[in-house]
Design a protein around this motif. Structure first.
Motif, mmCIF file in Angstrom:
data_model
loop_
_atom_site.group_PDB
_atom_site.id
_atom_site.type_symbol
_atom_site.label_atom_id
_atom_site.label_comp_id
_atom_site.label_asym_id
_atom_site.label_seq_id
_atom_site.Cartn_x
_atom_site.Cartn_y
_atom_site.Cartn_z
ATOM 1 N N VAL A 121 0.834 -1.121 -0.054
ATOM 2 C CA VAL A 121 0.192 -0.086 0.001
ATOM 3 C C VAL A 121 0.839 1.271 -0.100
ATOM 4 C CG1 VAL A 121 -1.670 1.250 1.238
ATOM 5 C CG2 VAL A 121 -1.681 -1.293 1.231
ATOM 6 N N VAL A 122 0.620 1.939 -0.979
ATOM 7 C CA VAL A 122 1.550 3.319 -1.163
ATOM 8 C C VAL A 122 0.397 4.399 -1.274
ATOM 9 C CG1 VAL A 122 3.261 4.593 -2.403
ATOM 10 C CG2 VAL A 122 3.385 1.920 -2.282
ATOM 11 N N ASN A 123 0.600 5.307 -0.355
ATOM 12 C CA ASN A 123 -0.532 6.365 -0.193
ATOM 13 C C ASN A 123 -1.702 5.696 -0.290
ATOM 14 O OD1 ASN A 123 1.790 7.925 -0.208
ATOM 15 N ND2 ASN A 123 1.490 8.981 -2.306
ATOM 16 N N ASP A 124 -2.669 6.166 -1.241
ATOM 17 C CA ASP A 124 -4.053 5.489 -1.292
ATOM 18 C C ASP A 124 -4.007 4.588 -2.294
ATOM 19 O OD1 ASP A 124 -3.804 7.622 -2.826
ATOM 20 O OD2 ASP A 124 -5.848 8.413 -2.568
ATOM 21 N N PHE A 125 -2.999 4.012 -2.816
ATOM 22 C CA PHE A 125 -2.921 3.147 -3.997
ATOM 23 C C PHE A 125 -2.570 1.591 -3.637
ATOM 24 C CE2 PHE A 125 -1.798 6.910 -6.316
ATOM 25 C CZ PHE A 125 -2.560 6.720 -7.387
ATOM 26 N N ILE A 126 -3.165 0.535 -3.769
ATOM 27 C CA ILE A 126 -2.874 -0.612 -3.909
ATOM 28 C C ILE A 126 -1.973 -1.084 -4.716
ATOM 29 C CG2 ILE A 126 -3.556 -3.117 -3.572
ATOM 30 C CD1 ILE A 126 -6.148 -2.168 -2.472
ATOM 31 N N VAL A 127 -0.616 -1.638 -4.589
ATOM 32 C CA VAL A 127 0.339 -1.843 -5.479
ATOM 33 C C VAL A 127 0.969 -3.318 -5.591
ATOM 34 C CG1 VAL A 127 2.700 -1.059 -6.305
ATOM 35 C CG2 VAL A 127 0.955 0.698 -5.086
#
Ligand SMILES: Nc1ncnc2c1ncn2[C@@H]1O[C@H](COP(=O)(O)OP(=O)(O)OP(=O)(O)O)[C@@H](O)[C@H]1O
Ligand SMILES: [Mg+2]
Length: 230
Positions: A6-12
């Motif tokens: 999870v990076v900021n509000d992204f699922i990566v």
């Protein structure tokens, strides 16, 4: 092994433990990327060639606009095509089939299973697009057909095998922009029919998928005609 972050509000999702893809993604978030070339820039899709300390990559940003409700419902029922494509790509490459471009990172901003936008870091294939080849020889047609037959054999479909979605790299056919959808018999038949339409590669496999697809097409055009007559 695929890793979820999870990076900021992204699922990566990233391929391997390797953090270099996350570093490039963070550079993207902070507008710190070197863009060498823009391949496509239309309303919902931007495809660029970027140069990083780890080499060149293709960065694709897809932010679909219309039919939001329809896409939301579809995503709840069917899941997420790009996530499927990410897993499919890792699987087939593990199986030793490396015609599809490698897929290193997929970042999505999501509400439940619905993705608002997709950011993809993919392998840059340096070569000649089929669209730029004036005369497609019989031997190249043979290789194109084999690449799709093998793709199907490995449980993937192209979804759109037009001339912009093949790149010839060192005499080897590579496939880009794959679909991630379930490789049903009728989707495979559609790939074969498209090969015939685009390149004159004869579809010699008329299976249940082929007849289902042609029946659906005929029914659709019949219904369209009736509607027009009303
Ligand atoms: N992995 C890659 N390596 C090299 N060039 C690429 C790669 N991916 C995309 N490109 C270039 O960018 C163009 C557009 O990319 P892509 O096909 O992914 O976008 P699209 O908008 O989904 O295309 P389509 O017209 O098939 O719907 C390609 O035709 C090709 O020229
Ligand atoms: Mg394409």
């Amino acid at each position: 092994m695929i890793k979820k972050n999870v990076v900021n509000d992204f699922i990566v999702l990233t391929k391997e433990q390797d953090s270099k893809y996350l570093i490039i993604f963070n550079d993207f978030l902070s507008y710190n990327l070197k863009i060498i070339k823009v391949f496509r820039s239309i309303e919902d899709t931007k495809v660029s060639l970027i140069d990083t300390e780890y080499g060149k990559f293709v960065l694709k940003v897809f932010a679909p606009k219309g039919k939001k409700n329809e896409r939301f419902i579809k995503s709840m029922l069917k899941g997420d095509y790009y996530e499927k494509l990410f897993h499919q790509t890792a699987r087939v490459r593990q199986e030793g089939f490396d015609a599809p471009n490698d897929f290193y990172l997929l970042a999505e901003r999501k509400t439940l299973r619905f993705a608002h936008c997709y950011i993809m870091l993919i392998e840059y294939i340096e070569g000649t697009e089929l669209a730029d080849i004036e005369h497609i020889s019989d031997s190249l047609k043979h290789d194109i057909k084999n690449s799709i037959v093998s793709l199907h054999h490995h449980g993937m479909v192209s979804g759109d095998p037009h001339k912009g979605n093949f790149i010839i790299e060192d005499d080897v056919v590579r496939i880009i922009d794959l679909s991630g959808k379930r490789p049903s018999a009728s989707r495979k038949a559609k790939d074969r029919i498209d090969l015939e339409r685009h390149y004159g590669i004869v579809n010699d496999k008329k299976d249940a998928g082929y007849y289902l697809l042609t029946y659906k097409k005929a029914l659709r055009s019949f219904l369209r005609k009736i509607k027009r007559k009303k």
